[in-house]
Design a protein around this motif. Structure first.
Motif, short mmCIF file in Angstrom:
data_model
loop_
_atom_site.label_atom_id
_atom_site.label_comp_id
_atom_site.label_asym_id
_atom_site.label_seq_id
_atom_site.Cartn_x
_atom_site.Cartn_y
_atom_site.Cartn_z
N ALA A 136 3.49 0.65 6.01
CA ALA A 136 4.40 -0.14 5.14
C ALA A 136 3.71 1.11 4.22
N ALA A 137 4.22 1.79 3.71
CA ALA A 137 3.40 2.82 2.23
C ALA A 137 3.92 1.80 0.89
N GLY A 138 3.15 0.94 0.86
CA GLY A 138 3.01 0.09 -0.37
C GLY A 138 2.81 0.16 -2.03
N LYS A 139 2.44 1.80 -2.17
CA LYS A 139 2.12 2.10 -3.40
C LYS A 139 3.39 1.35 -4.99
N THR A 140 3.06 1.06 -5.69
CA THR A 140 3.77 0.13 -6.75
C THR A 140 4.55 -1.30 -6.24
N HIS B 248 -2.04 3.01 1.22
CA HIS B 248 -2.03 2.55 0.53
C HIS B 248 -2.56 4.06 -0.17
N ASN B 249 -2.29 4.36 -1.70
CA ASN B 249 -2.65 5.80 -2.10
C ASN B 249 -3.99 5.79 -3.03
N TYR B 250 -4.09 4.66 -3.30
CA TYR B 250 -5.49 5.03 -4.38
C TYR B 250 -6.10 2.95 -3.76
N CYS C 228 -5.68 4.25 3.87
CA CYS C 228 -5.40 4.87 2.92
C CYS C 228 -5.04 6.53 3.71
N ILE C 229 -2.94 6.36 2.70
CA ILE C 229 -2.33 7.24 2.45
C ILE C 229 -2.33 8.42 1.69
N GLY C 230 -3.21 8.59 0.64
CA GLY C 230 -3.00 9.00 -0.14
C GLY C 230 -4.51 9.91 -0.71
N LEU D 268 -3.86 13.52 13.57
CA LEU D 268 -2.93 14.21 12.38
C LEU D 268 -2.14 13.51 11.38
N MET D 269 -2.32 13.36 10.29
CA MET D 269 -1.57 13.63 9.68
C MET D 269 -0.78 14.35 8.98
N THR D 270 0.88 14.22 8.18
CA THR D 270 1.42 15.38 7.28
C THR D 270 2.30 14.80 6.72
N MET D 271 2.34 15.54 5.14
CA MET D 271 3.31 14.88 4.57
C MET D 271 5.00 15.97 5.30
N GLY D 272 5.42 16.13 4.59
CA GLY D 272 7.30 16.89 4.91
C GLY D 272 7.13 18.19 3.24
N GLY E 171 6.63 11.32 8.47
CA GLY E 171 8.27 11.12 8.16
C GLY E 171 7.94 9.98 7.33
N MET E 172 8.65 9.54 6.09
CA MET E 172 8.85 8.91 5.46
C MET E 172 10.30 8.73 5.18
N SER E 173 10.99 7.89 4.74
CA SER E 173 12.12 7.37 3.76
C SER E 173 13.18 8.27 4.46
N ASP E 174 12.56 9.47 3.82
CA ASP E 174 14.23 10.11 4.18
C ASP E 174 13.95 11.02 5.47
N VAL F 256 5.65 6.89 11.82
CA VAL F 256 5.68 6.86 10.61
C VAL F 256 6.01 5.79 8.76
N ARG F 257 5.51 6.62 7.94
CA ARG F 257 4.78 6.10 6.60
C ARG F 257 5.89 5.79 5.40
N ILE F 258 6.38 4.58 4.96
CA ILE F 258 7.77 4.29 5.02
C ILE F 258 7.38 3.17 3.81
N GLY F 259 8.03 3.80 2.66
CA GLY F 259 7.57 2.75 1.54
C GLY F 259 10.04 2.57 0.61
N THR F 260 10.35 2.93 0.42
CA THR F 260 11.45 3.14 -0.31
C THR F 260 12.43 2.36 0.58
N ARG F 261 12.60 2.77 1.88
CA ARG F 261 13.58 2.16 3.10
C ARG F 261 13.21 0.46 3.00
C1 LIG Z 1 5.21 6.94 -0.91
C2 LIG Z 1 4.45 7.73 0.59
C3 LIG Z 1 4.81 8.00 1.58
C4 LIG Z 1 6.75 6.21 1.78
O1 LIG Z 1 8.08 7.78 0.37
P1 LIG Z 1 8.70 7.34 0.92
O2 LIG Z 1 9.98 7.92 0.78
O3 LIG Z 1 8.67 5.92 0.02
O4 LIG Z 1 9.33 6.22 1.88
C5 LIG Z 1 4.91 8.07 2.91
N1 LIG Z 1 3.70 8.36 2.46
C6 LIG Z 1 2.90 9.19 1.59
C7 LIG Z 1 1.35 9.79 1.65
C8 LIG Z 1 3.26 8.34 0.44
O5 LIG Z 1 2.72 8.33 -0.90
#
Ligand SMILES: *Cc1c(COP(=O)(O)O)cnc(C)c1O
Length: 220
Positions: free
Chosen positions: A25-29, A48-50, A69-71, A151-155, A194-197, A210-215
């Motif tokens: 669960a991406a918990g930022k904010t 968390h990112n910070y 730590c995901i930030g 490994l970790m990656t952002m899209g 992978g994130m929400s979208d 998978v790292r999901i916040g908004t969903r």
């Molecule tokens: C915010 C965040 C996510 C999740 O993003 P959502 O679009 O809210 O699901 C995943 N990974 C990282 C590194 C983030 O900062």
């Protein structure tokens, strides 16, 4: 969304994930109350990112989950990060790896880490270039207080999840290549993408985390 709604959404999302795929669960904010709702829904890992925000959340929730730590990690935060996180998913340089290793040595712990790969190869993104990942991991083999576990990656920044697919696919190929090298002390077991979208595409391409916040929580 209120507590009940977040809890229910989380439950359903976890139930929908294939075997072997873990939700972070991406918990930022998010407030402690919102974080408690995803935990009530079955979340076992919060990212968390910070460092400061993670400290606040950990103080409120305790060690009822693992904290990742995901930030992007600053070197001057390595000590704090080493003390509070259970995994650092965003190692992208020898410099930051050394700082975390040193901090963990003084804490007498071994930190599981993921190498962040810049699969979109965008200038603005953090992460090591895919063709540099093997070199970076090679530079970390002597470090006794971090353990490379994947490994970790952002899209890319995009509204279309299909735009993420090529980068996810390349990251999985890189992951398989690195696993095949069977490097000493390296166990390639987590592929965080992978994130929400984009998490469904990421899972199709081989994500194990998978790292999901908004969903889960609703829009920020
Ligand atoms: C915010 C965040 C996510 C999740 O993003 P959502 O679009 O809210 O699901 C995943 N990974 C990282 C590194 C983030 O900062």
């Amino acid at each position: 969304m209120d507590f009940q709604a977040i809890q229910q959404t989380t439950r359903e999302l976890i139930a929908s994930l294939p075997e072997g795929v873990t939700l972070v669960a991406a918990g930022k904010t998010r407030t402690p109350e919102q974080l408690k709702a995803v935990v009530a829904g079955g979340v076992k890992i919060i990212g968390h990112n910070y460092v400061q925000e993670a400290e606040r959340s950990i103080a409120a929730l305790g060690r009822v989950v693992k904290w990742h730590c995901i930030g992007h990690l600053q070197r001057n935060k390595a000590k704090k990060a080493a003390a509070i996180f259970d995994m650092i998913e965003t190692i992208d340089s020898q410099r930051i790896a050394l700082a975390v290793d040193q901090a963990c040595a003084s804490l007498n712990k071994v930190m599981p880490v993921l190498i962040e790969v810049n699969s979109a190869e965008e200038e603005s993104k953090d992460g090591v270039a895919p063709d540099q990942a093997e070199t970076l991991i090679g530079e970390l083999l002597d470090l006794k207080h971090i353990r490379v576990e994947g490994l970790m990656t952002m899209g890319p920044f995009s509204d279309d999840p299909e735009d993420s697919r090529p980068g996810f696919r390349r990251t999985k190929a890189l992951f398989d290549h690195l696993a095949g090298l069977d490097l000493p002390g390296v166990s390639m077991r987590h592929l965080s993408m992978g994130m929400s979208d984009s998490y469904e595409v990421a899972i199709e391409e081989g994500a194990s985390m998978v790292r999901i916040g908004t969903r889960l929580f609703g829009p920020r």
